[in-house]
Design an enzyme around this catalytic site. Sequence first.
Site, short mmCIF file in Angstrom:
data_model
loop_
_atom_site.label_atom_id
_atom_site.label_comp_id
_atom_site.label_asym_id
_atom_site.label_seq_id
_atom_site.Cartn_x
_atom_site.Cartn_y
_atom_site.Cartn_z
N LYS A 115 0.81 -1.21 0.00
CA LYS A 115 0.00 0.00 0.00
C LYS A 115 0.85 1.26 0.00
O LYS A 115 0.38 2.32 -0.41
CB LYS A 115 -0.98 -0.03 1.17
CG LYS A 115 -2.03 -1.10 0.97
CD LYS A 115 -3.17 -1.04 1.93
CE LYS A 115 -4.23 -2.07 1.59
NZ LYS A 115 -3.72 -3.47 1.65
C1 LIG Z 1 -4.25 -4.53 1.03
C2 LIG Z 1 -3.41 -5.74 0.90
C3 LIG Z 1 -3.72 -6.76 -0.03
C4 LIG Z 1 -4.96 -6.72 -0.92
O1 LIG Z 1 -4.93 -5.69 -1.85
P1 LIG Z 1 -6.27 -5.26 -2.62
O2 LIG Z 1 -5.92 -4.08 -3.42
O3 LIG Z 1 -7.26 -4.98 -1.53
O4 LIG Z 1 -6.67 -6.42 -3.43
C5 LIG Z 1 -2.87 -7.85 -0.14
N1 LIG Z 1 -1.79 -7.96 0.65
C6 LIG Z 1 -1.47 -7.04 1.57
C7 LIG Z 1 -0.26 -7.24 2.44
C8 LIG Z 1 -2.25 -5.88 1.72
O5 LIG Z 1 -1.91 -4.98 2.65
#
Ligand SMILES: *Cc1c(COP(=O)(O)O)cnc(C)c1O
Length: 460
Positions: A115
Site C-alpha cells: 500500500k
Molecule cells: C491490502 C493488501 C492486499 C490486498 O490488496 P487489494 O488491493 O485490496 O486487493 C494484499 N496484501 C497485503 C499485504 C495488503 O496490505
Amino acid sequence: MRYVSTRGQTEPMAFKDAVITGMAPDGGLLIPETLPELGGRLDEFRGLSFVRFAEKLMAYFVDDIPEGTLNGLVERAYATFDHPEVVPFRALRGLAGNHDVQVMELFHGPTLAFKDVALQFLGQLFEYILEERDEHLNILGATSGDTGSAAIAGVRGLPSVDVFIMFPEGRVSPLQERQMTTIPDENVHCLAVEGSFDDCQSLMKSLFADADAKRTLALGAVNSVNWARVLAQIVYYGYGSLKFARSEPVTFCVPTGNFGNVFAGYLAKKMGFPIDKLVIATNDNDILARFFQTGEYRRGTVHHTTSPAMDIQVASNFERYLYYYFDEDAVRLRTFMEEFAATGAASVGGPPQTDDFLATSVSEAEVRRTIRDVYEHNGYVVDPHTAVGLAAAERFRVPGVQICAATAHPAKFPESVNEAIGRKVARHPTLDALADLPTRKTRIPATTEAVRAFLDKHAR
Ligand SMILES: *Cc1c(COP(=O)(O)O)cnc(C)c1O
C-alpha cells in the site's frame, strides 16, 4: 484527462478534483473518461527506471499539474523506499510444477507493504493540491491493524494534512500498533478506541454522515477507492511486463482482497502492455474467485485467516471492473450494484465471458505449505499474503513468464511465517527498531461524541 463516475450521474471532473473527492458524489467510483492506448508506443517506456517509468505513465492521466511538478511529487514519493530499484524482482526456481516465477517485491516502502506504493504518492498529491488551494484536510480512518500505518506514513509531517486513525484498543497486534504509535509527527493522531473494529467503522460512518462535522472539520478519507491509488499501481504492472515479456506476454498473479491491486493490472493490460492473464488469488474469503467461476457476486461471512489484509467479503474496487465488463454501460452497472446492495447477491447470468482473468482460492494449509516449500527450495521467506499468490501461481500453466506480486515483507507477519518454517526467520531492522521508540496514543470511548470532541480540539 477528465474523470467520470461508474454510475454515470456525476459531471466529469479534472484529475485534482478526482483526487480530493475520492468517491464520486453519485455513489460510484471515478475512472478516466478514456484510457490512453499505449500499445504502439511501448518503446518509449523500455529501459526506464521505475521512477522515470512512473512519471511518463502518469503524465497521460494528469493534465492539470505541470510536468516538472508532477515529476517532483513522484520522486519524493519513492525516495522513501529502501531499495534503489523501488520495485525489485526475484526469481524463484522450480516452484510452479517446475516452472519459474518472478516475485515482484512491492514491500520496500516505509511500512513494508504494497500500500505504500500508492499512499506515498497520494500523500504528495494531497499536499500539493491542498497547498495550492490554501486548504487543510483532516483525514479520518479506521483500521484493524494492516492499513493504518501505510496511511499515516503517506501523510506524516505534511503541513496541509492531519491524520486521525482509530483502531480497536488491545485488538491489533503489538507490532502493528507500534508501526502507528511510534510516528512522532504532530499531524499524526492515533486513537485507541475502547471497542471493536466494527465500532471504529460505525464511528467513521456516523461522523461522515454528519454534514456539519464533515464541513466544519474538513474531513477526508484515504480509502482504497481513490483513483490516484489505482494509477500508482498501474505503474508496476507496465514496468514488470516490459521487463519480462519476450515473444510471449507475461502473466501476473495477485493476492487479492478489495480488487484494487489486480484491477490496476487489468488497466495496464487494456492500455496495451504485454500482459496475458491476471490470476486472482484469494484466501478463504473467495467472493471474487466464485464470481469468476460462476458469474455470481454473493456476499458471505468473513473468515479470519493468516492473510488479514485480504479478509474481506465485498471488494470495494470491483465496481470499476464491472463497469468495463458491462461495456461502460452505467445503467447496467447501477442496476447490478443496487441489486447487490439490496439482496447481497447479483449475477451477470453465467460464468463471465473474459479471457483476462483466472481465479482461485487458497486454503490456510496451502499457505503454510507454500511458505515452507519456498523457504526450503529457494531460501526465500514470503509472507502469508504473498504465499496465497504463489500457491495460486502453481495451479496455472501459462506460456509466458509468471510474475507474482509480493504484497508484504514477511517480518510484518512473524508468527505465521516463523511457525510455518519452524525457525525465527522473519525479521526486518525497521521493525526491530520500533521496540525502543516512544509511543503515543489517546484512549477514547467508542462514542461519536468522544471522537467528535477529540476532533474539535485537534483538527486544524
Ligand atoms: C491490502 C493488501 C492486499 C490486498 O490488496 P487489494 O488491493 O485490496 O486487493 C494484499 N496484501 C497485503 C499485504 C495488503 O496490505
